[in-house]
Design an enzyme around this catalytic site. Structure first.
Site, PDB file in Angstrom:
ATOM      1  N   HIS A 198      59.046  17.773  26.590  1.00 52.49           N
ATOM      2  CA  HIS A 198      59.700  19.071  26.563  1.00 52.49           C
ATOM      3  C   HIS A 198      61.079  18.975  27.188  1.00 52.49           C
ATOM      4  O   HIS A 198      61.355  18.067  27.980  1.00 52.49           O
ATOM      5  CB  HIS A 198      58.874  20.124  27.317  1.00 52.49           C
ATOM      6  CG  HIS A 198      58.631  19.789  28.751  1.00 52.49           C
ATOM      7  ND1 HIS A 198      57.664  18.889  29.150  1.00 52.49           N
ATOM      8  CD2 HIS A 198      59.226  20.213  29.890  1.00 52.49           C
ATOM      9  CE1 HIS A 198      57.666  18.794  30.463  1.00 52.49           C
ATOM     10  NE2 HIS A 198      58.615  19.580  30.944  1.00 52.49           N
ATOM     11  N   CYS A 220      58.863  21.910  38.920  1.00 46.78           N
ATOM     12  CA  CYS A 220      59.216  20.629  38.313  1.00 46.78           C
ATOM     13  C   CYS A 220      60.657  20.713  37.831  1.00 46.78           C
ATOM     14  O   CYS A 220      61.238  21.794  37.788  1.00 46.78           O
ATOM     15  CB  CYS A 220      58.263  20.282  37.160  1.00 46.78           C
ATOM     16  SG  CYS A 220      58.432  21.348  35.710  1.00 46.78           S
TER      17      CYS A 220
END
Length: 684
Positions: free
Chosen positions: A65, A202
């Protein structure tokens, strides 16, 4: 949500043999639907995200992603692989692959939907249904939350009856998992449950952040522990209620980027790990917090490990942490260098080299005169440059000690400018400020004073210490060293300049954006803080050498395409643009597949370019830009010649080294590496 994934974005028989090929196959479906405008540019962004941290998860899931300027609308593509594809998970290959594409400026609503899907991936019923889906439309409906589920699903923590999304595409208020979101049953007063607050984050903030939150919540439910998670993702974050934090018995940080407002959680048993640990072993983390609470292991007020200390693996030494602290300062400084340097260069280009003698534009400005506009750009750029050292010092201290380090860091950086200690003074001031704050944070103070410590007491005491040391103790020696370095750079000529250029070229190409590359780049950017002829030559050599590896790989794949795999030939097309833009990471796919041939060749070409750039006395005031800032470079034609020379040398070496390999055994296609050789390359 139904607009984010359709049957055309589903491949139930994904035949790709590598994660790069899988991403390309799924991305091609996005391109076909107009969701991605530049396939190679988008895949480069996916690869850059993958380089930060593998996206494979236990349970056979891969979630490549990224956020990318080449994405027109938030999009999901799903592939199911029979053989499995290695995405770096500890338990083996992934058979369920989700390619998540978000525009660089995606709004909160879209990112919230993507994050809710990420939480769904932690639900076994959801993944089991995807593995048994018999058609692309069925899989797309499952992912979009349009497949009905048995009424009992919510009771056991499985998918809500209408999925994580309502019919209108919005996110369920209760979250994607019924049992996790449902309010816990009240426990008897005499048996109050153990309470944990957690923070997950993250680098991208789309997938791992929310998957770790889901895993911790489910593990807490199974263990009879109340877990409340604050997700600090791309869609922003909502601060936990201070009363919830105050009532918590322990804290879990599962993060790969700094925790925002970390001081809120000080004074409690704390477990600090990377975000993947929150996904893969949430039950262990909960047990560890409970053990720390039983032992009375509480963090000191505002003295918990700092973001950089906490980041990465627990085994990281202080050498690695020191590098991270320094890179924190450099990364915040670079935008000031880029904006200021380009404005100054444009001022010189338009107004000539006497533009630095122009009066202040606040008092003398003529709208129709080019010299006035040149002076405006030059003076704005000069003011931007004035922030370089304070920003460097401030954010080194921030990397060490979070927000309390900013004030003493900026003060120390300003003092470094005042005493002419320059870049080296900024480095020292930042480290001293961060270290001072960490030392003050270790002092135990009464609870009544905890609130004013990070806002008043710590900045005050640390600024006094930093000011004393910089003005009266170490400032003058550092200023002397800085002046010596400046004089040395100014006097560089002949063989010395060529040798330095070659060395910097080797460093820029050694690890293609890694620590050694960053050291060389930081050295060059630091010289721009006190620009002179020598430091401008160094900046030019560093950028030229950094452009060589991707350009060389692009040239090699064009000249001898049969020596490369189909995927590498495709990557070679993107490498032209990446190299021309001074993005050394464009050569990473080639180096990862064949490091023993690609890296030495890249280093040789980088050394040639760096040496020639210094020999030609090329100069550069901008820290980035590649060929797009050629008009602002001193001796631009010779500069281009140096880049071409290094590119040709590197490409020729790659071709020779690859051509010298033993012939591929029968059955191995042209341009593909034999099995054994591939294993060697991966191991390397």
């Amino acid at each position: 949500m139904s607009r984010m994934i359709t049957a055309d974005l589903v491949d139930l028989d994904l035949s790709a043999g590598s994660k790069e090929a899988a991403a390309r196959s799924l991305a091609e479906r996005m391109v076909a639907l107009g969701r991605v405008t530049d396939l190679d540019g988008f895949l480069a962004d996916v690869a850059a995200r993958e380089a930060q941290m593998p996206t494979g998860l236990d349970g056979g899931i891969g979630i490549p992603h990224c956020r990318s300027a080449h994405v027109t609308a938030p999009t999901l593509a799903f592939g199911r692989s029979r053989a499995g594809i290695d995405f770096g998970a500890a338990d083996g290959p992934a058979d369920l692959i989700f390619l998540i594409a978000a525009p660089a400026g995606a709004d909160d609503a879209h990112l919230t939907i993507l994050s809710s899907l990420a939480r769904q991936l932690m639900n076994e019923d959801f993944t089991r249904a995807l593995r048994s889906a018999s058609s692309a439309s069925e899989a797309a409906a499952l992912i979009a939350g349009e497949e009905p589920e048995p009424e009992s699903a919510e009771a056991d923590g499985s998918v809500d009856a209408d999925g994580p999304f309502r019919a209108d595409g919005s996110v369920d208020a209760d979250g994607p998992v019924g049992a996790v979101a449902a309010a816990p049953s009240p426990a008897p007063a005499e048996a109050a449950p153990f309470r944990i607050v957690a923070v997950t984050s993250c680098p991208t903030g789309i997938a791992h952040t929310y998957m770790a939150a889901e895993a911790l919540e489910k593990a807490g439910e199974a263990a009879g522990v109340e877990v409340v998670v604050e997700t600090q993702g791309s869609a922003g974050f909502t601060r936990l209620d201070p009363a919830v934090v105050e009532a918590a018995d322990g804290v879990i940080f599962a993060h790969d980027v700094p925790v925002r407002e970390k001081e809120r959680f000080a004074g409690k048993p704390t477990v600090d790990v990377g975000v993947k640990a929150g996904i893969n072993r949430p039950a262990e983390l909960i047990s560890e917090v409970r053990v720390k609470a039983e032992r009375g292991e509480f963090t000191a007020p505002a003295g918990s490990p700092t973001p950089v200390e906490s980041a990465g693996e627990p085994t990281e030494g202080y050498g690695t942490k020191l590098r991270n602290w320094l890179m924190s300062g450099v990364s915040y400084m670079v935008p000031f260098v880029a904006a200021g340097g380009l404005l100054i260069a444009l001022g010189f280009a338009i107004g000539g080299y006497d533009i630095d003698k122009a009066p202040s534009v606040a008092e003398h400005f003529a709208w129709g005169q080019a010299d006035s506009w040149a002076a405006l750009m030059f003076q704005i750029g000069g003011l931007a440059f004035a922030f370089l050292v304070p920003v460097l010092a401030g954010y080194i201290a921030y990397g060490m000690a979070d927000r309390p380090g900013l004030v003493p860091g900026f003060v120390g950086g300003s003092i470094a400018l005042t005493i002419d200690a320059g870049f080296l003074g900024g480095l020292a001031a930042g480290l001293i400020a961060g270290g001072t704050v960490l030392a003050v944070q270790k002092v135990k103070v009464p609870a009544a004073l905890r609130g004013i410590m990070p806002v008043v007491v710590i900045p005050l005491l640390a600024s006094i210490v930093v000011g004393f040391l910089m003005f009266l103790v170490i400032g003058k020696p550092i200023a002397g060293l800085q002046n010596a370095l400046t004089d040395w750079l100014s006097g560089l000529s002949g063989a010395n300049a060529v040798i330095l250029g070659a060395l910097l070229g080797l460093m820029m190409c050694f690890d293609l954006g890694g620590p050694v590359n960053k050291v060389a780049y930081a050295f060059a950017v630091g010289g721009l803080a006190t620009p002179n002829e020598g430091s401008l030559k160094v900046m030019a050599a560093v950028m030229a050498a950094g452009m060589v590896p991707p350009l060389a790989m692009a040239l090699a794949t064009t000249v001898r395409g049969r020596l490369f795999t189909k995927t590498e030939r495709e990557n070679g097309k993107a490498a032209w643009v990446l190299g021309a833009s001074f993005i050394s990471e464009g050569a990473i796919p080639f180096a990862a597949a064949d490091p023993l041939r690609v890296i030495p060749a890249a280093m040789a070409g980088g050394a040639v370019t760096g040496a020639l750039s210094m020999a030609f006395e090329c100069t550069l005031r901008a820290p980035h830009g590649g060929i797009f800032v050629i008009p602002l470079i001193g001796n631009p034609l010779l500069y281009l010649l140096a880049i071409v020379a290094g590119t040709v040398v590197s490409a020729a070496l790659v071709i020779v080294l690859k051509g010298a390999r033993k012939s591929a055994p029968e059955g191995v296609g042209a341009g593909e590496q034999p099995q054994a050789e591939t294993k060697v390359a991966v191991a390397a």
